[in-house]
Design a protein around this motif. Sequence first.
Motif, PDB file in Angstrom:
ATOM      1  N   MET A   1       0.844  -1.170  -0.038  1.00 36.21           N
ATOM      2  CA  MET A   1       0.033  -0.070  -0.185  1.00 36.21           C
ATOM      3  C   MET A   1       1.059   1.505   0.077  1.00 36.21           C
ATOM      4  O   MET A   1       1.827   1.465   0.831  1.00 36.21           O
ATOM      5  CB  MET A   1      -0.776  -0.005   1.257  1.00 36.21           C
ATOM      6  CG  MET A   1      -1.781   1.229   1.201  1.00 36.21           C
ATOM      7  SD  MET A   1      -2.580   1.257   2.946  1.00 36.21           S
ATOM      8  CE  MET A   1      -3.549  -0.189   2.759  1.00 36.21           C
ATOM      9  N   THR A   2       0.539   2.154  -0.920  1.00 30.99           N
ATOM     10  CA  THR A   2       1.186   3.577  -0.948  1.00 30.99           C
ATOM     11  C   THR A   2       0.631   4.479  -0.058  1.00 30.99           C
ATOM     12  O   THR A   2      -0.637   4.735   0.047  1.00 30.99           O
ATOM     13  CB  THR A   2       1.176   4.094  -2.377  1.00 30.99           C
ATOM     14  OG1 THR A   2       2.094   2.998  -3.103  1.00 30.99           O
ATOM     15  CG2 THR A   2       2.147   5.304  -2.396  1.00 30.99           C
ATOM     16  N   SER A   3       1.384   5.026   0.732  1.00 27.66           N
ATOM     17  CA  SER A   3       0.749   6.237   1.490  1.00 27.66           C
ATOM     18  C   SER A   3       0.435   7.272   0.778  1.00 27.66           C
ATOM     19  O   SER A   3       1.188   7.790  -0.094  1.00 27.66           O
ATOM     20  CB  SER A   3       1.762   6.482   2.857  1.00 27.66           C
ATOM     21  OG  SER A   3       1.998   5.475   3.593  1.00 27.66           O
ATOM     22  N   ALA A   4      -0.749   7.940   1.436  1.00 26.30           N
ATOM     23  CA  ALA A   4      -1.269   9.246   0.691  1.00 26.30           C
ATOM     24  C   ALA A   4      -1.367  10.393   1.364  1.00 26.30           C
ATOM     25  O   ALA A   4      -2.154  10.168   2.568  1.00 26.30           O
ATOM     26  CB  ALA A   4      -2.567   9.077  -0.179  1.00 26.30           C
ATOM     27  N   GLY A   5      -0.998  11.495   1.157  1.00 28.59           N
ATOM     28  CA  GLY A   5      -1.042  12.863   1.966  1.00 28.59           C
ATOM     29  C   GLY A   5      -2.375  13.254   1.468  1.00 28.59           C
ATOM     30  O   GLY A   5      -3.289  13.138   0.613  1.00 28.59           O
ATOM     31  N   ILE A   6      -2.954  14.163   2.510  1.00 27.13           N
ATOM     32  CA  ILE A   6      -4.380  14.728   2.432  1.00 27.13           C
ATOM     33  C   ILE A   6      -4.084  16.215   2.578  1.00 27.13           C
ATOM     34  O   ILE A   6      -3.484  16.669   3.531  1.00 27.13           O
ATOM     35  CB  ILE A   6      -5.346  14.132   3.562  1.00 27.13           C
ATOM     36  CG1 ILE A   6      -5.448  12.733   3.558  1.00 27.13           C
ATOM     37  CG2 ILE A   6      -6.643  15.062   3.485  1.00 27.13           C
ATOM     38  CD1 ILE A   6      -6.388  12.020   4.669  1.00 27.13           C
ATOM     39  N   VAL A   7      -4.849  16.715   1.870  1.00 27.17           N
ATOM     40  CA  VAL A   7      -4.838  18.394   1.635  1.00 27.17           C
ATOM     41  C   VAL A   7      -6.186  18.913   1.644  1.00 27.17           C
ATOM     42  O   VAL A   7      -7.032  18.695   0.586  1.00 27.17           O
ATOM     43  CB  VAL A   7      -4.088  19.036   0.447  1.00 27.17           C
ATOM     44  CG1 VAL A   7      -3.969  20.639   0.696  1.00 27.17           C
ATOM     45  CG2 VAL A   7      -2.493  18.308   0.906  1.00 27.17           C
ATOM     46  N   ILE A   8      -6.721  19.487   2.643  1.00 31.23           N
ATOM     47  CA  ILE A   8      -8.106  20.081   2.628  1.00 31.23           C
ATOM     48  C   ILE A   8      -7.819  21.517   2.733  1.00 31.23           C
ATOM     49  O   ILE A   8      -7.162  22.163   3.595  1.00 31.23           O
ATOM     50  CB  ILE A   8      -8.703  19.768   4.017  1.00 31.23           C
ATOM     51  CG1 ILE A   8      -8.951  18.294   3.904  1.00 31.23           C
ATOM     52  CG2 ILE A   8     -10.082  20.284   3.949  1.00 31.23           C
ATOM     53  CD1 ILE A   8      -9.625  17.543   5.125  1.00 31.23           C
ATOM     54  N   SER A   9      -8.511  22.459   1.884  1.00 33.76           N
ATOM     55  CA  SER A   9      -8.462  23.830   2.101  1.00 33.76           C
ATOM     56  C   SER A   9      -9.665  24.274   1.690  1.00 33.76           C
ATOM     57  O   SER A   9     -10.621  24.047   0.913  1.00 33.76           O
ATOM     58  CB  SER A   9      -7.622  24.177   0.429  1.00 33.76           C
ATOM     59  OG  SER A   9      -6.275  23.363   0.165  1.00 33.76           O
ATOM     60  N   GLU A  10      -9.734  25.498   2.576  1.00 32.04           N
ATOM     61  CA  GLU A  10     -11.224  26.144   2.701  1.00 32.04           C
ATOM     62  C   GLU A  10     -12.374  25.452   2.634  1.00 32.04           C
ATOM     63  O   GLU A  10     -13.285  25.874   1.912  1.00 32.04           O
ATOM     64  CB  GLU A  10     -11.000  27.311   1.744  1.00 32.04           C
ATOM     65  CG  GLU A  10      -9.789  28.172   1.603  1.00 32.04           C
ATOM     66  CD  GLU A  10      -9.644  29.441   1.139  1.00 32.04           C
ATOM     67  OE1 GLU A  10     -10.513  29.638  -0.258  1.00 32.04           O
ATOM     68  OE2 GLU A  10      -9.263  30.389   1.156  1.00 32.04           O
ATOM     69  N   LEU A  11     -12.581  24.333   3.159  1.00 33.30           N
ATOM     70  CA  LEU A  11     -13.481  23.387   3.234  1.00 33.30           C
ATOM     71  C   LEU A  11     -14.878  23.963   3.822  1.00 33.30           C
ATOM     72  O   LEU A  11     -14.831  24.256   4.986  1.00 33.30           O
ATOM     73  CB  LEU A  11     -13.430  22.013   3.471  1.00 33.30           C
ATOM     74  CG  LEU A  11     -14.511  20.790   3.391  1.00 33.30           C
ATOM     75  CD1 LEU A  11     -14.476  20.655   1.742  1.00 33.30           C
ATOM     76  CD2 LEU A  11     -14.017  19.679   4.111  1.00 33.30           C
ATOM     77  N   THR A  12     -15.975  24.235   3.211  1.00 36.18           N
ATOM     78  CA  THR A  12     -17.262  24.608   3.712  1.00 36.18           C
ATOM     79  C   THR A  12     -18.257  23.832   3.586  1.00 36.18           C
ATOM     80  O   THR A  12     -18.540  23.230   2.298  1.00 36.18           O
ATOM     81  CB  THR A  12     -17.632  26.021   3.217  1.00 36.18           C
ATOM     82  OG1 THR A  12     -16.667  26.868   3.602  1.00 36.18           O
ATOM     83  CG2 THR A  12     -19.037  26.639   3.946  1.00 36.18           C
ATOM     84  N   VAL A  13     -19.252  23.099   4.554  1.00 40.99           N
ATOM     85  CA  VAL A  13     -20.094  22.171   4.275  1.00 40.99           C
ATOM     86  C   VAL A  13     -21.278  22.800   5.220  1.00 40.99           C
ATOM     87  O   VAL A  13     -20.970  23.085   6.219  1.00 40.99           O
ATOM     88  CB  VAL A  13     -19.693  20.831   4.852  1.00 40.99           C
ATOM     89  CG1 VAL A  13     -21.087  19.939   4.747  1.00 40.99           C
ATOM     90  CG2 VAL A  13     -18.507  20.570   3.965  1.00 40.99           C
ATOM     91  N   GLY A  14     -22.555  22.497   4.615  1.00 44.16           N
ATOM     92  CA  GLY A  14     -23.617  22.932   5.121  1.00 44.16           C
ATOM     93  C   GLY A  14     -24.818  22.130   4.992  1.00 44.16           C
ATOM     94  O   GLY A  14     -24.923  21.649   3.910  1.00 44.16           O
ATOM     95  N   TYR A  15     -25.986  22.334   5.725  1.00 43.62           N
ATOM     96  CA  TYR A  15     -27.017  21.455   5.367  1.00 43.62           C
ATOM     97  C   TYR A  15     -28.270  22.323   5.402  1.00 43.62           C
ATOM     98  O   TYR A  15     -29.303  22.125   5.733  1.00 43.62           O
ATOM     99  CB  TYR A  15     -27.197  20.513   6.531  1.00 43.62           C
ATOM    100  CG  TYR A  15     -26.177  19.623   6.678  1.00 43.62           C
ATOM    101  CD1 TYR A  15     -26.025  18.502   5.848  1.00 43.62           C
ATOM    102  CD2 TYR A  15     -25.212  19.532   7.770  1.00 43.62           C
ATOM    103  CE1 TYR A  15     -24.926  17.453   5.858  1.00 43.62           C
ATOM    104  CE2 TYR A  15     -24.079  18.581   7.788  1.00 43.62           C
ATOM    105  CZ  TYR A  15     -24.161  17.755   6.846  1.00 43.62           C
ATOM    106  OH  TYR A  15     -23.128  16.784   7.171  1.00 43.62           O
ATOM    107  N   GLY A  16     -28.058  23.309   4.679  1.00 44.29           N
ATOM    108  CA  GLY A  16     -29.215  24.557   4.409  1.00 44.29           C
ATOM    109  C   GLY A  16     -29.327  25.761   5.334  1.00 44.29           C
ATOM    110  O   GLY A  16     -29.869  26.483   5.246  1.00 44.29           O
ATOM    111  N   GLY A  17     -28.540  25.551   6.678  1.00 43.06           N
ATOM    112  CA  GLY A  17     -28.527  26.703   7.519  1.00 43.06           C
ATOM    113  C   GLY A  17     -27.080  27.253   7.486  1.00 43.06           C
ATOM    114  O   GLY A  17     -26.527  27.159   6.541  1.00 43.06           O
ATOM    115  N   PRO A  18     -26.823  27.703   8.748  1.00 47.10           N
ATOM    116  CA  PRO A  18     -25.462  27.854   9.205  1.00 47.10           C
ATOM    117  C   PRO A  18     -24.364  26.955   8.770  1.00 47.10           C
ATOM    118  O   PRO A  18     -24.630  25.838   8.766  1.00 47.10           O
ATOM    119  CB  PRO A  18     -25.371  28.692  10.509  1.00 47.10           C
ATOM    120  CG  PRO A  18     -26.740  28.851  10.688  1.00 47.10           C
ATOM    121  CD  PRO A  18     -27.411  27.860  10.130  1.00 47.10           C
ATOM    122  N   PRO A  19     -23.106  27.218   8.147  1.00 46.87           N
ATOM    123  CA  PRO A  19     -22.254  26.047   7.845  1.00 46.87           C
ATOM    124  C   PRO A  19     -21.858  25.383   9.252  1.00 46.87           C
ATOM    125  O   PRO A  19     -21.672  25.768  10.059  1.00 46.87           O
ATOM    126  CB  PRO A  19     -21.099  26.892   7.073  1.00 46.87           C
ATOM    127  CG  PRO A  19     -21.203  28.421   7.551  1.00 46.87           C
ATOM    128  CD  PRO A  19     -22.816  28.476   7.872  1.00 46.87           C
TER     129      PRO A  19
END
Length: 375
Positions: A1-19
């Motif tokens: 298995m090859t290791s993989a780095g994770i990069v999360i940038s300015e991620l915004t998630v909401g369900y119809g209301g405030p994020p």
Amino acid sequence: MTSAGIVISELTVGYGGPPVLDQVGLRVRPGGTTAVLGPSGSGKTTLLRALAGFVRPTGGRIEVDGKVLTSGQTMIAPERRGIGYVRQDGALFPHLDVTGNVLFGLPRAERRRATQVAPLLELVGLSPDLARRRPDQLSGGQQQRVALARALAREPAVVLLDEPFSSLDTALRAATREATLTALAERGATTILVTHDQAEALSFADQVAVMFDGKFVQIGSPADVYGSPATPQVGSFLGDTMLLPGQGAGPIVDCELGTLTLAEPATGDVLVMIRPEQLVLEEPSTALTARVVSVAYHGPDAIVRLSLSNSTSRLVARVPGHRVPQPDDLVGLAVPHAVLAFPSHRRPADGTEGAPTGPDWRNGRVGTASAGSDS
């Protein structure tokens, strides 16, 4: 298995209301283990679901091993992300035995290769003899390890763990956590663990990301976030603390415990943060004396509650189990190591409480340019 780095940038998630997640940023090195720690409702599970592809973000970007999984109109399907997901309840199929559960996530053509189940079970610390048992014939810890084996069967580069140990008792939780860490290290998987258990986060991961209200308020090594929290809120969430008013004078601070050394310079009104293990009990011949109010004995150590004369402050010390004083004893107090100080918020003129609860509370420690980064 090859290791993989994770990069999360300015991620915004909401369900119809405030994020639920508000422009979150996070980096996890290839093969690294990050614990996302925060109170219930802070957005931890939503972060994992966005990584796994179960929810569509309203903004931001997710990359794994340089491949864009989420960005703008790009939304790679969950089954094509190469990510393993272990839920809190394990989510085993009750009508399938261990072999059937472990192989379930594989393509149909590969599910007949039952010979690969035994090595996977051994990898997560289970005997291959359990292969024909059904979930209701397993303990809670065994079920969680089967769920991990199922997640590893597809050889994912990334494994997401959503509070997988929270339903286990203390001893079983420690053993299952250790087996999980060993299995993940053996496979070289990049791992994100979501938890609200401070001790679990600090012992499991090489990076801890503390989340409040959909934002990361501090990201760093376990030693950094515990020993040098960015705010009083982070410090208190990661363990017991005492916050005492004080007056900073550069490298020192004056407070009810006397003149203490500061880890970082401070000037003016401050809150001095002291953890119970920093407060040392000595013979009552020292300059500062306190009376023992109560003792909670835990075996290896004990929590001692103390009161100072002419003060309303109640202090707490953590002492070795073989050096436990008795209630009403007089003891001397010392703080031999440097402490942290945070900006103090005075009581407003109108008499309302001026405790540090607003956004200014998160402006970082005295002597720190800024608070813990959101990325």
